[in-house]
Design a protein around this motif. Structure first.
Motif, PDB file in Angstrom:
ATOM      1  N   GLU A 110       0.825  -1.205   0.000  1.00  0.00           N
ATOM      2  CA  GLU A 110       0.000   0.000   0.000  1.00  0.00           C
ATOM      3  C   GLU A 110       0.860   1.256   0.000  1.00  0.00           C
ATOM      4  O   GLU A 110       0.576   2.219  -0.722  1.00  0.00           O
ATOM      5  N   LYS A 111       1.936   1.264   0.805  1.00  0.00           N
ATOM      6  CA  LYS A 111       2.824   2.427   0.849  1.00  0.00           C
ATOM      7  C   LYS A 111       3.495   2.650  -0.504  1.00  0.00           C
ATOM      8  O   LYS A 111       3.664   3.790  -0.942  1.00  0.00           O
ATOM      9  N   LEU A 112       3.881   1.568  -1.172  1.00  0.00           N
ATOM     10  CA  LEU A 112       4.504   1.696  -2.496  1.00  0.00           C
ATOM     11  C   LEU A 112       3.513   2.261  -3.511  1.00  0.00           C
ATOM     12  O   LEU A 112       3.884   3.093  -4.352  1.00  0.00           O
ATOM     13  N   LEU A 113       2.269   1.835  -3.442  1.00  0.00           N
ATOM     14  CA  LEU A 113       1.253   2.340  -4.364  1.00  0.00           C
ATOM     15  C   LEU A 113       1.010   3.830  -4.157  1.00  0.00           C
ATOM     16  O   LEU A 113       0.877   4.596  -5.117  1.00  0.00           O
TER      17      LEU A 113
ATOM     18  N   VAL B  73      -0.946   0.756 -12.803  1.00  0.00           N
ATOM     19  CA  VAL B  73       0.507   0.852 -12.881  1.00  0.00           C
ATOM     20  C   VAL B  73       1.125   1.068 -11.512  1.00  0.00           C
ATOM     21  O   VAL B  73       0.528   1.700 -10.623  1.00  0.00           O
ATOM     22  N   LEU B  74       2.322   0.537 -11.343  1.00  0.00           N
ATOM     23  CA  LEU B  74       3.111   0.758 -10.121  1.00  0.00           C
ATOM     24  C   LEU B  74       4.530   1.100 -10.532  1.00  0.00           C
ATOM     25  O   LEU B  74       5.178   0.352 -11.271  1.00  0.00           O
ATOM     26  N   TYR B  75       5.019   2.249 -10.046  1.00  0.00           N
ATOM     27  CA  TYR B  75       6.428   2.640 -10.226  1.00  0.00           C
ATOM     28  C   TYR B  75       7.155   2.399  -8.914  1.00  0.00           C
ATOM     29  O   TYR B  75       6.677   2.780  -7.837  1.00  0.00           O
ATOM     30  N   VAL B  76       8.326   1.789  -8.976  1.00  0.00           N
ATOM     31  CA  VAL B  76       9.127   1.587  -7.764  1.00  0.00           C
ATOM     32  C   VAL B  76      10.615   1.656  -8.110  1.00  0.00           C
ATOM     33  O   VAL B  76      11.046   1.154  -9.157  1.00  0.00           O
ATOM     34  N   ALA B  77      11.382   2.318  -7.255  1.00  0.00           N
ATOM     35  CA  ALA B  77      12.835   2.354  -7.394  1.00  0.00           C
ATOM     36  C   ALA B  77      13.417   1.151  -6.667  1.00  0.00           C
ATOM     37  O   ALA B  77      12.993   0.824  -5.547  1.00  0.00           O
ATOM     38  N   LEU B  78      14.382   0.489  -7.287  1.00  0.00           N
ATOM     39  CA  LEU B  78      14.900  -0.760  -6.731  1.00  0.00           C
ATOM     40  C   LEU B  78      15.827  -0.565  -5.538  1.00  0.00           C
ATOM     41  O   LEU B  78      16.266  -1.549  -4.932  1.00  0.00           O
ATOM     42  N   ASP B  79      16.137   0.690  -5.176  1.00  0.00           N
ATOM     43  CA  ASP B  79      16.894   0.920  -3.952  1.00  0.00           C
ATOM     44  C   ASP B  79      15.964   1.279  -2.796  1.00  0.00           C
ATOM     45  O   ASP B  79      16.408   1.695  -1.730  1.00  0.00           O
ATOM     46  N   ASP B  80      14.647   1.097  -2.971  1.00  0.00           N
ATOM     47  CA  ASP B  80      13.670   1.362  -1.915  1.00  0.00           C
ATOM     48  C   ASP B  80      13.894   0.400  -0.745  1.00  0.00           C
ATOM     49  O   ASP B  80      14.210  -0.784  -0.944  1.00  0.00           O
ATOM     50  N   LEU B  81      13.712   0.898   0.474  1.00  0.00           N
ATOM     51  CA  LEU B  81      13.906   0.066   1.670  1.00  0.00           C
ATOM     52  C   LEU B  81      12.945  -1.115   1.719  1.00  0.00           C
ATOM     53  O   LEU B  81      13.174  -2.076   2.457  1.00  0.00           O
ATOM     54  N   PHE B  82      11.890  -1.061   0.949  1.00  0.00           N
ATOM     55  CA  PHE B  82      10.942  -2.181   0.860  1.00  0.00           C
ATOM     56  C   PHE B  82      11.664  -3.485   0.555  1.00  0.00           C
ATOM     57  O   PHE B  82      11.289  -4.561   1.046  1.00  0.00           O
ATOM     58  N   PHE B  83      12.736  -3.387  -0.250  1.00  0.00           N
ATOM     59  CA  PHE B  83      13.417  -4.600  -0.705  1.00  0.00           C
ATOM     60  C   PHE B  83      14.437  -5.136   0.290  1.00  0.00           C
ATOM     61  O   PHE B  83      15.097  -6.131   0.009  1.00  0.00           O
ATOM     62  N   THR B  84      14.555  -4.496   1.446  1.00  0.00           N
ATOM     63  CA  THR B  84      15.400  -5.089   2.489  1.00  0.00           C
ATOM     64  C   THR B  84      14.723  -6.303   3.110  1.00  0.00           C
ATOM     65  O   THR B  84      15.393  -7.175   3.671  1.00  0.00           O
ATOM     66  N   GLU B  85      13.382  -6.360   3.006  1.00  0.00           N
ATOM     67  CA  GLU B  85      12.644  -7.485   3.597  1.00  0.00           C
ATOM     68  C   GLU B  85      11.728  -8.180   2.596  1.00  0.00           C
ATOM     69  O   GLU B  85      11.028  -9.136   2.961  1.00  0.00           O
TER      70      GLU B  85
END
Length: 394
Positions: free
Chosen positions: A2-5, A59-71
């Motif tokens: 939800e936060k990413l969206l 559509v969803l845009y996300v940067a791959l250095d987002d902290l989301f990807f730590t977990e």
């Protein structure tokens, strides 16, 4: 998720839609997997967000250095997004995510209804990843602002893209018509100095500082994350770049250059090739030459004229600026090599000699499909073409 969206919607809403890069209408957003490579700072993120803004897909845009990807994994994100009706996933700077190629392959194979567009550094070779994406991804390459795009972005002068064949066949009528609509020589020097990256804000000192920061990020972050180069060698790369910036166009003596920056020959040639892939240098070889990763470059230029001002801190040689401008624009969609006579040989057909308005025909006498390209003229005649016209190639 939800936060990413929410973050994605905010970024998409905020992006300006007034100016589009030359690739905008070329990218097939209906292809299942699309890559957009390019040097840092050329506008890949803006391009992604603009594609999202004009899309009618979920559509969803996300940067791959987002902290989301730590977990969380990239695959799980794509799977969850697809399950809630997601249709277009935009992934920025994919090279910052470990195992990117493997997970993109799985996304492609397991989620056929999800379209994915990803960006990465021009250093990245998607064909060398752990998983073979060459048969899956549709590939595009975003270059620096052309002179045509600069005129539109900074001066609201809209001009058409003109092909190389049109320039060589109809340059007199083209230049007469276009120079009647604006004065090309009025803008060319400003483009040389500060018109090639889309973030100039009327302060050259600030612009060159940002450009040097971009160069350092390419060397310190992008090369490190993709090629895993030792930091001691990165420092040598920086010294190499400065040496070349103060000497281009440069016909390299590899042994002397290697001694100057304290690196062995093979490592130097590899460094030059990496700087070429990172779009900081332009390496050109002689026509019909067989090229490998350890082939010595025949001639070297900086990748664009703004780099010459930013790195050297001096006013570059005008001949260097002319040749760099010509090479930058022609190499985007054409094969450029070094001819036996003249400065550049394009598509194994056209020979070009680049110079000032007093340049003579001497170097290209008795050659077929040979042209003089002159700076500081608005229009040419016969086989003499104004340099600025090549700035409309893309």
């Amino acid at each position: 998720m939800e936060k990413l969206l929410i973050k994605s919607r905010r970024k998409i809403q905020a992006v300006s839609d007034k100016f589009h890069r030359y690739l905008f209408k070329q990218i097939n957003i209906n292809s299942q997997l699309v890559s957009v490579l390019g040097a840092r700072g050329v506008g890949k993120t803006t391009l992604l967000l603009q594609l999202a803004k004009q899309s009618d897909k979920e559509v969803l845009y996300v940067a791959l250095d987002d902290l989301f990807f730590t977990e969380n994994t990239l695959y799980s994100l794509a799977e969850n997004f697809s399950q809630i009706g997601g249709e277009l996933l935009l992934l920025d700077e994919v090279h910052k995510y470990p195992n990117w190629s493997r997970e993109l392959k799985l996304i492609f194979d397991d989620l056929p209804n999800l379209k994915v567009i990803f960006t990465s550094s021009s250093v990245l070779d998607i064909y060398k990843g752990e998983s073979d994406l060459s048969r899956r991804a549709l590939n595009y390459h975003l270059k620096e602002l052309s002179f045509r795009e600069y005129l539109e972005l900074y001066h609201q002068i809209k001009l058409p893209i003109i092909s190389l064949d049109d320039i060589t066949s109809n340059h007199t009528s083209l230049s007469d018509d276009l120079s009647g609509r604006f004065k090309p020589l009025k803008y060319l020097s400003s483009y040389y100095e500060s018109g090639i990256y889309p973030y100039f804000k009327n302060d050259k000192y600030e612009y060159y500082q940002q450009l040097n920061n971009t160069i350092n990020l390419i060397l310190d972050v992008d090369l490190q994350s993709i090629e895993n180069i030792e930091y001691s060698n990165i420092a040598k790369f920086k010294r190499l770049l400065y040496v070349l910036a103060t000497n281009v166009p440069y016909t390299p003596n590899i042994s002397k250059l290697a001694d100057k920056i304290s690196i062995n020959r093979n490592a130097l040639v590899q460094a030059l090739n990496l700087l070429h892939k990172a779009e900081l240098l332009h390496i050109v070889y002689k026509q019909n030459k067989s090229i490998s990763t350890l082939t010595k470059p025949d001639k070297i230029w900086l990748h664009n004229t703004n780099l010459a001002y930013a790195i050297s801190g001096e006013s570059p040689n005008v001949g260097n600026l002319r040749e760099t401008f010509f090479l930058q624009h022609t190499s985007v969609t054409h094969k450029v090599t070094l001819p036996l006579k003249g400065d550049f040989y394009i598509d194994n057909k056209y020979t070009f000699e680049v110079g000032g308005k007093n340049k003579t025909q001497h170097q290209i006498q008795n050659l077929d499909h040979a042209f003089i390209v002159k700076d500081n003229i608005e229009s040419g005649t016969m086989n003499t073409i104004p340099l600025w016209l090549f700035g409309l190639l893309y």
